[in-house]
Design a protein around this motif. Structure first.
Motif, PDB file in Angstrom:
ATOM      1  N   UNK A  41       0.806  -1.234   0.000  1.00 60.58           N
ATOM      2  CA  UNK A  41       0.000   0.000   0.000  1.00 60.58           C
ATOM      3  C   UNK A  41       0.838   1.283   0.000  1.00 60.58           C
ATOM      4  N   UNK A  42       2.178   1.165  -0.043  1.00 60.47           N
ATOM      5  CA  UNK A  42       3.013   2.372   0.067  1.00 60.47           C
ATOM      6  C   UNK A  42       2.816   3.284  -1.140  1.00 60.47           C
ATOM      7  N   UNK A  43       2.842   2.715  -2.356  1.00 58.72           N
ATOM      8  CA  UNK A  43       2.641   3.502  -3.573  1.00 58.72           C
ATOM      9  C   UNK A  43       1.154   3.527  -3.884  1.00 58.72           C
ATOM     10  N   UNK A  44       0.599   4.731  -3.997  1.00 65.05           N
ATOM     11  CA  UNK A  44      -0.842   4.859  -4.211  1.00 65.05           C
ATOM     12  C   UNK A  44      -1.207   5.260  -5.626  1.00 65.05           C
ATOM     13  N   UNK A  45      -0.312   5.941  -6.359  1.00 63.86           N
ATOM     14  CA  UNK A  45      -0.615   6.370  -7.716  1.00 63.86           C
ATOM     15  C   UNK A  45       0.639   6.261  -8.575  1.00 63.86           C
ATOM     16  N   UNK A  46       0.429   5.881  -9.835  1.00 62.87           N
ATOM     17  CA  UNK A  46       1.490   5.873 -10.839  1.00 62.87           C
ATOM     18  C   UNK A  46       0.973   6.633 -12.054  1.00 62.87           C
ATOM     19  N   UNK A  47       1.732   7.610 -12.515  1.00 61.19           N
ATOM     20  CA  UNK A  47       1.334   8.412 -13.669  1.00 61.19           C
ATOM     21  C   UNK A  47       2.440   8.345 -14.713  1.00 61.19           C
ATOM     22  N   UNK A  48       2.076   7.947 -15.916  1.00 59.16           N
ATOM     23  CA  UNK A  48       3.017   7.966 -17.039  1.00 59.16           C
ATOM     24  C   UNK A  48       2.918   9.325 -17.717  1.00 59.16           C
ATOM     25  N   UNK A  49       3.968  10.121 -17.618  1.00 59.60           N
ATOM     26  CA  UNK A  49       3.988  11.442 -18.245  1.00 59.60           C
ATOM     27  C   UNK A  49       4.612  11.263 -19.632  1.00 59.60           C
ATOM     28  N   UNK A  50       3.766  11.071 -20.625  1.00 60.01           N
ATOM     29  CA  UNK A  50       4.240  10.756 -21.966  1.00 60.01           C
ATOM     30  C   UNK A  50       4.835  11.955 -22.688  1.00 60.01           C
ATOM     31  N   UNK A  51       4.444  13.134 -22.272  1.00 62.42           N
ATOM     32  CA  UNK A  51       4.976  14.348 -22.902  1.00 62.42           C
ATOM     33  C   UNK A  51       5.059  15.444 -21.835  1.00 62.42           C
ATOM     34  N   UNK A  77      11.574  12.709 -26.648  1.00 59.43           N
ATOM     35  CA  UNK A  77      12.411  11.527 -26.491  1.00 59.43           C
ATOM     36  C   UNK A  77      11.693  10.310 -27.036  1.00 59.43           C
ATOM     37  N   UNK A  78      12.212   9.125 -26.787  1.00 66.45           N
ATOM     38  CA  UNK A  78      11.777   7.936 -27.526  1.00 66.45           C
ATOM     39  C   UNK A  78      10.793   7.034 -26.791  1.00 66.45           C
ATOM     40  N   UNK A  79      10.430   7.351 -25.557  1.00 65.96           N
ATOM     41  CA  UNK A  79       9.415   6.568 -24.860  1.00 65.96           C
ATOM     42  C   UNK A  79       9.931   5.454 -23.986  1.00 65.96           C
ATOM     43  N   UNK A  80      11.234   5.265 -23.917  1.00 69.02           N
ATOM     44  CA  UNK A  80      11.770   4.175 -23.120  1.00 69.02           C
ATOM     45  C   UNK A  80      11.527   4.318 -21.636  1.00 69.02           C
ATOM     46  N   UNK A  81      11.468   5.548 -21.137  1.00 63.45           N
ATOM     47  CA  UNK A  81      11.238   5.758 -19.707  1.00 63.45           C
ATOM     48  C   UNK A  81       9.767   5.590 -19.364  1.00 63.45           C
ATOM     49  N   UNK A  82       8.890   6.111 -20.206  1.00 61.29           N
ATOM     50  CA  UNK A  82       7.458   5.950 -19.969  1.00 61.29           C
ATOM     51  C   UNK A  82       7.067   4.479 -19.948  1.00 61.29           C
ATOM     52  N   UNK A  83       7.702   3.681 -20.787  1.00 63.98           N
ATOM     53  CA  UNK A  83       7.381   2.260 -20.853  1.00 63.98           C
ATOM     54  C   UNK A  83       7.637   1.554 -19.523  1.00 63.98           C
ATOM     55  N   UNK A  84       8.571   2.083 -18.743  1.00 65.55           N
ATOM     56  CA  UNK A  84       8.861   1.474 -17.443  1.00 65.55           C
ATOM     57  C   UNK A  84       7.726   1.664 -16.450  1.00 65.55           C
ATOM     58  N   UNK A  85       6.774   2.570 -16.733  1.00 70.02           N
ATOM     59  CA  UNK A  85       5.671   2.803 -15.806  1.00 70.02           C
ATOM     60  C   UNK A  85       4.566   1.762 -15.934  1.00 70.02           C
TER      61      UNK A  85
END
Length: 694
Positions: free
Chosen positions: A430-440, A600-608
């Motif tokens: 329960x520690x992490x409550x939200x994950x947001x992929x900031x695509x741009x 950029x190329x999206x490699x970091x967003x994909x990790x979300x």
């Protein structure tokens, strides 16, 4: 007071380059008239370097010489020659922040006047100019005979004749016969050209001034040379039992003096007092500070003062005052196209394409026409109260958007912002409550000045120590950059973080950290600083230490699977306790951005994605649980007079590049995050213990 100088001027261009010429070379008029054989371009820099490493007042090391970008007064000449004038960055929130530092007269954020490369080598050299600069230091040393002289003594000749090889620009000592040129056996020796390089010594002061080292006065101990009006000097260096020994020798009268005297405990008595010189402005100012010896390229020679923030979508429809800054950035011919209310539809399309913004679509016809009327009458939007420069106040609007799904979803169609919610992996609850992929996302940065000798990174120091960007000291615009990229955001459960934090605040190890911070703060605060500041007001809460530690672990781990190097990843930590009307925050944003590109190329967003984020975090935690320098690292704490600002953290386990860390690898401790098995006197509960079972 203007400086009488014979220095070469230099200009920065392209991606982003630089150009140079001697006193006989006016990089605009003389190139047009073709009265010189020397080119003006001498090198290149990236836009971000102008803000962080090689900006106004810094020395830029080129292959054969060192140059210093001029102040803003010198830039305007190049903007005036460019079709359409300056490229303006419109970000009202950042402009308000810059005004809080430099005054309400600042009305624009401008991109550097870079020089584009023309296909096939076409183009006008006089138009394709970039940042104006000067050769600095102007004292040079011949690499063949060790002669030392300034560029205006005609000892060295400037060469820059190859259009496509600006890296070969250099000063040359013609007909050099070597260091023993005065010996009898060298009389018949044929001389040959030798490259001259910058002499290494400078004089600086805490008010941001920088000056040439007074070689002639130094070797003659403040007196004139008895044998020559312009004496010939030589710099000799050899090894000794206390390290390299450098001597300055006068060839005219044989006077000698070593440079070790300028570094000893009594150096302040022997060095001249500061003359108040700002070489980037070609000017002198009053100064009463003692001069300090500084080596060319020293780490404390130049500290940039920059401000930056994320460009956020608006939460409501735009008003006339909101759109005025965007209209001011448009070329005059675009403004002239709005001749009546009936032409506003075509104007919206044209202006939106030029300004690369959708703000003109979210404003009513009446408000847009009112704003156009203000612009055409020569007015501007009303002056608001100064923005807060508190780092937390700068981050708060970003936190409020990233933690509100309605806000970031509503505005995800904006030109510079797009974010989507991701499911939280079961293993992170329960520690992490939200994950947001900031695509741009877009990050905007502005340069507001610089300091020398010590930085203003953690203290509200005297504004007099920040060197001015122009001669008046009140610029109407400042250099800025736009970086576009991507990232992912994690929000932590406030109740869990708050309960854990209360346990930490009562531990002896936390008091040890607090005392070390106070000691460090007081030691690093310069004599001109505001001494009434309470160090505890600058001491981050335990949640910051833990979340900052996790951020570093994620950066190191993401670099192995995202396609980006760790130095290209950056962090933004949102971690503070509730304070009055300001809500508490506990989260982090890992981003990568690039200038001069669409993103950029999206490699970091994909990790979300949940199937990747869970393993990423757990692998980062696993690696953070051990360090190759344990148990030394895991038990580390400041003791006695030690004032380092980290606990269980070192280069092997947590430290990252300073381009990635917002606190230069301070306020880190694996114990606070993971609860390592260590001695009781340094043990702490770990924030992430519920999800990794430590």
């Amino acid at each position: 007071m203007t400086e009488n100088t014979t220095s070469p001027d230099l200009h920065e261009d392209g991606n982003q380059p630089v150009s140079v010429g001697t006193k006989d070379l006016d990089p605009i008029a003389d190139i047009e008239a073709k009265v010189t054989k020397n080119r003006s371009k001498v090198g290149s820099l990236r836009p971000s370097a102008l803000l962080y490493t090689s900006g106004i007042g810094a020395t830029v090391d080129l292959p054969h010489l060192s140059v210093m970008p001029h102040g803003l007064d010198g830039w305007q000449r190049y903007y005036d020659r460019r079709p359409g004038g300056a490229d303006v960055i419109v970000e009202p929130r950042l402009l308000d922040l810059v005004r809080a530092y430099l005054g309400d007269q600042v009305d624009q954020l401008r991109k550097a006047p870079w020089a584009p490369e023309m296909p096939g080598g076409a183009g006008d050299d006089a138009v394709d100019l970039g940042i104006p600069a000067r050769v600095f230091p102007q004292w040079l040393r011949c690499t063949g005979c060790n002669r030392v002289a300034p560029v205006n003594h005609q000892v060295f000749e400037f060469r820059n004749v190859l259009k496509y090889r600006p890296d070969q620009a250099q000063f040359v000592h013609e007909n050099c016969k070597g260091w023993d040129a005065d010996a009898k056996k060298s009389k018949s020796r044929k001389g040959r050209p030798q490259t001259a390089v910058p002499a290494r010594y400078l004089i600086a002061c805490i008010n941001g001034h920088l000056d040439e080292f007074p070689y002639v006065a130094w070797v003659h101990r403040g007196q004139e040379c008895p044998k020559a009006r312009i004496p010939q000097l030589r710099m000799r260096e050899w090894k000794s039992n206390i390290g390299p020994d450098v001597q300055i020798i006068c060839l005219s009268c044989d006077a000698r003096r070593g440079m070790l005297e300028a570094t000893g405990p009594k150096a302040s008595e022997k060095l001249p007092r500061c003359r108040g010189r700002h070489p980037h402005l070609d000017a002198f100012y009053k100064c009463d500070q003692p001069g300090k010896l500084m080596m060319l390229g020293a780490a404390n020679q130049w500290f940039a003062s920059t401000v930056g923030l994320l460009a956020l979508p608006r939460e409501e429809s735009a008003s006339a005052d909101d759109v005025v800054p965007h209209l001011q950035a448009l070329p005059p011919n675009i403004i002239a196209a709005a001749t009546s209310r009936d032409s506003l539809q075509a104007f919206r399309l044209l202006a939106g394409n030029v300004a690369q913004t959708d703000i003109f679509d979210s404003i009513s016809d009446d408000a847009l026409w009112d704003a156009l009327t203000v612009i055409k009458s020569g007015g501007s939007s009303g002056v608001q109260a100064p923005a807060s420069t508190d780092p937390t106040d700068i981050l708060l609007p970003e936190w409020l958007v990233l933690t509100d799904r309605v806000k970031y979803t509503k505005h995800s169609g904006a030109a510079d912002f797009r974010a989507v919610r991701r499911n939280v992996p079961d293993t992170l609850q329960p520690i992490v409550t939200e994950v947001v992929a900031v695509e741009k996302l877009k990050k905007v940065n502005a340069f507001v000045g610089f300091t020398r000798i010590d930085a203003l990174d953690r203290i509200d120091d005297s504004k007099s120590r920040v060197a001015p960007l122009n001669k008046r000291g009140r610029p109407n615009w400042v250099p800025a950059t736009e970086d576009r990229g991507e990232g992912f955001f994690l929000q932590f459960d406030e109740e869990a973080v708050g309960e854990w934090e209360e346990k930490i605040l009562g531990l002896p190890i936390w008091e040890t950290f607090r005392q070390a911070h106070a000691l460090n703060f007081n030691r690093r605060t310069s004599k001109t600083a505001d001494t009434t500041i309470d160090p505890d007001s600058r001491f981050p809460a335990p949640r910051y230490w833990a979340i900052h530690t996790l951020s570093h672990l994620l950066i190191r781990e993401a670099a192995m699977s995202s396609g980006y190097g760790s130095a290209s990843l950056t962090e933004r930590i949102y971690a503070w306790r509730r304070d009055g009307d300001r809500p508490a925050a506990a989260g982090l944003l890992i981003t990568t951005t690039a200038s001069d590109s669409e993103g950029t190329l999206g490699g970091l967003v994909d990790l979300s994605r949940p199937e990747r984020l869970g393993p990423l975090v757990h692998e980062a935690i696993r690696r953070g649980g051990r360090c190759s320098s344990d148990p030394v690292c895991s038990h580390r704490r400041p003791q006695g007079k030690e004032d380092f600002l980290h606990g269980a953290a070192c280069h092997f386990c947590l430290f990252v590049s300073e381009t990635s860390c917002e606190r230069t690898n301070r306020f880190l401790d694996r114990r606070l995050l993971l609860g390592l098995l260590v001695d009781k006197d340094v043990a702490t509960p770990g924030l992430l213990t519920p999800i990794h079972g430590g």
